[in-house]
Motif scaffolding. Sequence first.
Motif, PDB file in Angstrom:
ATOM      1  N   GLU A   1      22.749 -17.746 -13.940  1.00  0.00           N
ATOM      2  CA  GLU A   1      22.925 -19.055 -14.362  1.00  0.00           C
ATOM      3  C   GLU A   1      23.383 -19.013 -15.800  1.00  0.00           C
ATOM      4  OE1 GLU A   1      18.507 -17.392 -15.095  1.00  0.00           O
ATOM      5  OE2 GLU A   1      19.974 -17.319 -13.404  1.00  0.00           O
ATOM      6  N   ILE A   2      23.641 -17.955 -16.453  1.00  0.00           N
ATOM      7  CA  ILE A   2      24.218 -17.897 -17.892  1.00  0.00           C
ATOM      8  C   ILE A   2      25.914 -17.979 -17.483  1.00  0.00           C
ATOM      9  CG2 ILE A   2      24.692 -16.393 -19.645  1.00  0.00           C
ATOM     10  CD1 ILE A   2      21.924 -15.424 -19.520  1.00  0.00           C
ATOM     11  N   PHE A   3      26.177 -19.200 -18.461  1.00  0.00           N
ATOM     12  CA  PHE A   3      27.615 -19.287 -18.268  1.00  0.00           C
ATOM     13  C   PHE A   3      28.381 -18.412 -19.239  1.00  0.00           C
ATOM     14  CE2 PHE A   3      31.435 -21.423 -20.121  1.00  0.00           C
ATOM     15  CZ  PHE A   3      32.022 -21.947 -18.941  1.00  0.00           C
ATOM     16  N   ILE A   4      29.327 -17.761 -18.425  1.00  0.00           N
ATOM     17  CA  ILE A   4      30.333 -16.640 -19.022  1.00  0.00           C
ATOM     18  C   ILE A   4      31.918 -17.128 -19.063  1.00  0.00           C
ATOM     19  CG2 ILE A   4      30.924 -14.222 -19.628  1.00  0.00           C
ATOM     20  CD1 ILE A   4      28.396 -13.578 -18.023  1.00  0.00           C
ATOM     21  N   SER A   5      32.600 -17.048 -20.388  1.00  0.00           N
ATOM     22  CA  SER A   5      33.918 -17.627 -20.242  1.00  0.00           C
ATOM     23  C   SER A   5      34.699 -16.348 -20.965  1.00  0.00           C
ATOM     24  CB  SER A   5      33.974 -18.939 -20.549  1.00  0.00           C
ATOM     25  OG  SER A   5      33.861 -18.925 -22.212  1.00  0.00           O
ATOM     26  N   ARG A   6      35.969 -16.274 -20.644  1.00  0.00           N
ATOM     27  CA  ARG A   6      36.916 -15.631 -21.273  1.00  0.00           C
ATOM     28  C   ARG A   6      37.830 -16.673 -21.906  1.00  0.00           C
ATOM     29  NH1 ARG A   6      42.344 -12.594 -19.570  1.00  0.00           N
ATOM     30  NH2 ARG A   6      42.772 -11.507 -21.647  1.00  0.00           N
ATOM     31  N   LEU A   7      38.051 -16.263 -23.240  1.00  0.00           N
ATOM     32  CA  LEU A   7      38.924 -17.122 -24.291  1.00  0.00           C
ATOM     33  C   LEU A   7      40.353 -16.540 -24.119  1.00  0.00           C
ATOM     34  CD1 LEU A   7      36.774 -18.138 -27.246  1.00  0.00           C
ATOM     35  CD2 LEU A   7      37.135 -19.396 -24.959  1.00  0.00           C
ATOM     36  N   SER A   8      40.582 -15.229 -24.579  1.00  0.00           N
ATOM     37  CA  SER A   8      41.965 -14.723 -24.922  1.00  0.00           C
ATOM     38  C   SER A   8      41.695 -13.406 -25.399  1.00  0.00           C
ATOM     39  CB  SER A   8      42.816 -15.403 -25.635  1.00  0.00           C
ATOM     40  OG  SER A   8      42.531 -15.548 -27.063  1.00  0.00           O
ATOM     41  N   GLY A   9      42.639 -12.544 -24.939  1.00  0.00           N
ATOM     42  CA  GLY A   9      42.495 -10.954 -25.420  1.00  0.00           C
ATOM     43  C   GLY A   9      41.169 -10.664 -25.042  1.00  0.00           C
ATOM     44  N   GLY A  10      40.433 -10.137 -25.889  1.00  0.00           N
ATOM     45  CA  GLY A  10      39.329  -9.444 -25.683  1.00  0.00           C
ATOM     46  C   GLY A  10      38.148 -10.315 -25.947  1.00  0.00           C
ATOM     47  N   GLU A  11      38.224 -11.358 -26.135  1.00  0.00           N
ATOM     48  CA  GLU A  11      37.299 -12.307 -26.599  1.00  0.00           C
ATOM     49  C   GLU A  11      36.585 -13.157 -25.374  1.00  0.00           C
ATOM     50  OE1 GLU A  11      38.326 -15.191 -29.368  1.00  0.00           O
ATOM     51  OE2 GLU A  11      38.659 -13.664 -30.893  1.00  0.00           O
TER      52      GLU A  11
ATOM     53  N   LEU B   1      44.406 -25.048  -7.402  1.00  0.00           N
ATOM     54  CA  LEU B   1      44.753 -25.378  -8.765  1.00  0.00           C
ATOM     55  C   LEU B   1      43.901 -26.011  -9.573  1.00  0.00           C
ATOM     56  CD1 LEU B   1      47.888 -27.857  -7.619  1.00  0.00           C
ATOM     57  CD2 LEU B   1      48.185 -25.854  -8.652  1.00  0.00           C
ATOM     58  N   HIS B   2      42.625 -26.326  -9.122  1.00  0.00           N
ATOM     59  CA  HIS B   2      41.585 -26.680  -9.993  1.00  0.00           C
ATOM     60  C   HIS B   2      40.930 -25.325 -10.193  1.00  0.00           C
ATOM     61  CE1 HIS B   2      37.440 -27.711 -10.793  1.00  0.00           C
ATOM     62  NE2 HIS B   2      37.833 -28.813 -11.079  1.00  0.00           N
ATOM     63  N   TYR B   3      41.046 -24.566  -9.410  1.00  0.00           N
ATOM     64  CA  TYR B   3      40.202 -23.200  -9.893  1.00  0.00           C
ATOM     65  C   TYR B   3      41.139 -22.235 -10.866  1.00  0.00           C
ATOM     66  CZ  TYR B   3      38.201 -18.591  -9.399  1.00  0.00           C
ATOM     67  OH  TYR B   3      37.847 -17.316  -9.712  1.00  0.00           O
ATOM     68  N   THR B   4      42.585 -22.604 -10.604  1.00  0.00           N
ATOM     69  CA  THR B   4      43.465 -21.845 -11.557  1.00  0.00           C
ATOM     70  C   THR B   4      43.240 -22.609 -13.096  1.00  0.00           C
ATOM     71  OG1 THR B   4      45.038 -21.128  -9.496  1.00  0.00           O
ATOM     72  CG2 THR B   4      45.707 -21.297 -11.933  1.00  0.00           C
ATOM     73  N   ALA B   5      43.186 -23.897 -12.832  1.00  0.00           N
ATOM     74  CA  ALA B   5      43.137 -24.507 -14.140  1.00  0.00           C
ATOM     75  C   ALA B   5      41.853 -24.322 -15.077  1.00  0.00           C
ATOM     76  CB  ALA B   5      43.292 -26.097 -13.907  1.00  0.00           C
ATOM     77  N   TYR B   6      40.782 -24.067 -14.268  1.00  0.00           N
ATOM     78  CA  TYR B   6      39.654 -23.870 -14.983  1.00  0.00           C
ATOM     79  C   TYR B   6      39.203 -22.186 -14.711  1.00  0.00           C
ATOM     80  CZ  TYR B   6      38.991 -28.712 -15.601  1.00  0.00           C
ATOM     81  OH  TYR B   6      39.344 -30.195 -15.769  1.00  0.00           O
ATOM     82  N   HIS B   7      40.027 -21.551 -14.726  1.00  0.00           N
ATOM     83  CA  HIS B   7      39.371 -19.840 -14.488  1.00  0.00           C
ATOM     84  C   HIS B   7      40.577 -19.125 -14.989  1.00  0.00           C
ATOM     85  CE1 HIS B   7      36.454 -21.824 -11.939  1.00  0.00           C
ATOM     86  NE2 HIS B   7      35.819 -20.693 -12.109  1.00  0.00           N
ATOM     87  N   ASP B   8      39.974 -18.038 -15.694  1.00  0.00           N
ATOM     88  CA  ASP B   8      41.068 -17.016 -16.183  1.00  0.00           C
ATOM     89  C   ASP B   8      41.462 -16.167 -15.064  1.00  0.00           C
ATOM     90  OD1 ASP B   8      42.009 -15.163 -18.250  1.00  0.00           O
ATOM     91  OD2 ASP B   8      40.644 -13.845 -17.408  1.00  0.00           O
ATOM     92  N   GLU B   9      42.836 -15.997 -15.194  1.00  0.00           N
ATOM     93  CA  GLU B   9      43.580 -15.259 -14.164  1.00  0.00           C
ATOM     94  C   GLU B   9      43.113 -13.745 -14.052  1.00  0.00           C
ATOM     95  OE1 GLU B   9      47.986 -14.451 -12.441  1.00  0.00           O
ATOM     96  OE2 GLU B   9      47.909 -15.440 -14.379  1.00  0.00           O
ATOM     97  N   LEU B  10      42.953 -13.000 -14.967  1.00  0.00           N
ATOM     98  CA  LEU B  10      42.673 -11.701 -15.025  1.00  0.00           C
ATOM     99  C   LEU B  10      41.225 -11.182 -14.535  1.00  0.00           C
ATOM    100  CD1 LEU B  10      43.343  -9.001 -15.757  1.00  0.00           C
ATOM    101  CD2 LEU B  10      42.591  -9.198 -18.333  1.00  0.00           C
ATOM    102  N   THR B  11      40.136 -11.829 -15.102  1.00  0.00           N
ATOM    103  CA  THR B  11      38.619 -11.735 -14.763  1.00  0.00           C
ATOM    104  C   THR B  11      38.219 -12.698 -13.872  1.00  0.00           C
ATOM    105  OG1 THR B  11      38.115 -13.238 -16.731  1.00  0.00           O
ATOM    106  CG2 THR B  11      38.718 -10.993 -17.292  1.00  0.00           C
ATOM    107  N   GLY B  12      38.641 -13.821 -13.658  1.00  0.00           N
ATOM    108  CA  GLY B  12      38.073 -14.914 -12.743  1.00  0.00           C
ATOM    109  C   GLY B  12      36.994 -15.630 -13.271  1.00  0.00           C
TER     110      GLY B  12
END
Length: 713
Positions: A354-364, A281-292
């Motif tokens: 070590e570089i932090f990468i996140s996905r917001l929404s759509g293709g961002e 649940l913690h992983y799901t709450a803090y990670h994007d489902e499509l890209t991980g």
Amino acid sequence: MDVLDFLKKYRLELVCILILLALVLIYNNQFYSIFGEKKYVAIHLMMEILIIVASFSIAIQAWLIVPYILSNRRLYIGALFLSLGLIEIIHTLSYKGMPFFIENSSPYSATWFYIIGRLTLPIGLLIIYILKPKKVRPAQRRITYGFAFLYAAIWMLLVFNTNHFLPPLFIDGVGPTLLKKSLQFLSLLLQITLIVYLWKNRNSSPIEKTMIIIGSIFMILGDVMFTTYNNVYDIRNFIGHVIQLVSYHYFLKALYYSSVEEPFKLLIETKAKLESSKESLHYTAYHDELTGLPNSRFLNEVLTTDLQKKDTKTAILMLKIDRLKVIYESLGSTFTDTVIKEVSIRLRESLPSEIFISRLSGGEFTIILHEIKAQDDVLTVCNQIHQAMKEQFQIQHFQLKVNLNIGVTIYPDHGQSIEELLKHAQIAMRKAKKDVKRYKFYKPKMEQHLEERLLLEHDLHYALENGELFLEYQPQVDVGTGRIDFVEALLRWKHPKKGVISPATFIPIAEESGLIVPIGEWVLETACKQTQKWHDEGNSNLGVAVNLSIRQFLQHNLVEIVKDTLEKTHLSPDYLELEITESMTMDKHYTIETLHNLKQLGVKIAIDDFGTGYSSLSYLKDFPIDCLKIDRAFVKNIHSNDRDALLISMIISLAKHLKLKIVAEGVEEIDQFEFLAKLDCDYIQGYLCGKPLSPDELSSKIEASQQQNYSYI
């Protein structure tokens, strides 16, 4: 633990018992009366006490766990072993050599209580395991255990009856009677029946039933000892008691496993699953489902930590996949999701871990660079990203070139809060779309341009309603005759305060906001109405070309809209040419179906800006196309770029072989015209033969060209 694991775990105990049994059977005479007659009563008493303790342990354990387990099977097993324990007590007290109890000890009483116990055990277990498991109330313990006491009392009354109406089972000096042996064999058969039944139904509670089976096997081995001994002092009688004690040990373990150990293991497993579920649940709450990748919640926490560091700078890179909306509208969500996923993989593989990468929404996507020393650190990462995207993506049967637009903000230079920094990064990202390098650092003046764009979008919503939109028409001139056979309808906007707005400014806004659909329908109807008006004025051979946006083309009722427009304006479909771009042809199945349906109406189809989009020569064969329009970018460099000249020559040659009309756009110089004329290009369009004109101005030009005997150039 399955059955094989259980057998493996207790194999040492089983082997020891079997070895002991084999030694007794082989060397029985040598062991005969090994303990001596005087000591045997004490030894027998000790063995019986252990058996009684084991029986009552099972009964007490069941009594204690039933209020929590509420199982009828556990309750009945407890009552069964309570009755067996009581019977064993009476058997022990009535054994030969024991002190006075109810009557003098004798083989008669002792043997009958032994046989009663031996028959009660398999019969009771068979009944218990045949009964359907169900829940019981804790109050039922007293009633059930009361029946166990009653059962033992009834047998006491029968055996201790002074008339001794039960036949004897053992005769001093002779040994066991035939009846005793028969009853022991009956007990053995019942025990075998129990084993067979439990084995066939071992899928439910396999470990518990395996322990009962092993206990029953030992009881059978004990019966063999008790059936074959010569007298009570025989070593086999002693070994029989030992084996009986071992069997009770396994019965006790069966109850303990099913009532204590198994629930405890289930509790541990449940706890582990709960912990795993919490982690999931913690992983799901803090990670994007499509890209991980980490999501916006994770991003906010990381930025919150970074923004607390006052003496360091943090760079925030906002990335967006260019033209993702076009891909979505052309090929659908599944294809788009694949593109997003593949981009995320390349980002992760091309940048340091070590570089932090996140996905917001759509293709961002968002990238955080911690503790940067100079702007060059950011530029290095931007170049790495673009280098990673350089190679085309192979997605299904498409070779797709993907570009990323990157906007950069730096804390604390460009903002103090997370919201402000992300907002500024997004503004810079929009500006990066128009930059050759495709990355931009935020500057305060960018925000002003964004506000202007939002105001322009607001005004565009009312432009059509207020009559601010109008059409101009640019002629397409026949290279051979100089005659104007077709005109292209071009959309214009005259803002009441800002004057004429460039199409390059407002059309992208219309496309992003969805306003292009109603505006496009208005353009189509207005162009058809004007063309029919020219026909009525005598220019009956004039046709009109109308651009379709990708949103219009993907409308499922496009064919009906075109048909209704032609009927409403009374324009013959032969004089309407619909222009589409190569990017609209990515979904081949939809494009073929739509174009064929449009062709059935009688309209013509043109490919605009040929050679600049997702070029695939296969659609020239599969799609019902009438015209190719060479993009102005090729025409512009005819004399300065041999490659462009060669490409134009190849395009015209290809069109001629496919019997397609060819139109060259952006012709502004006579040298360009002459070059195209030599290549036998059909039509030209550009400032050389006329800039976009109003309908009245174009009517005058057409009349002038006709009076000059078609010499329009």
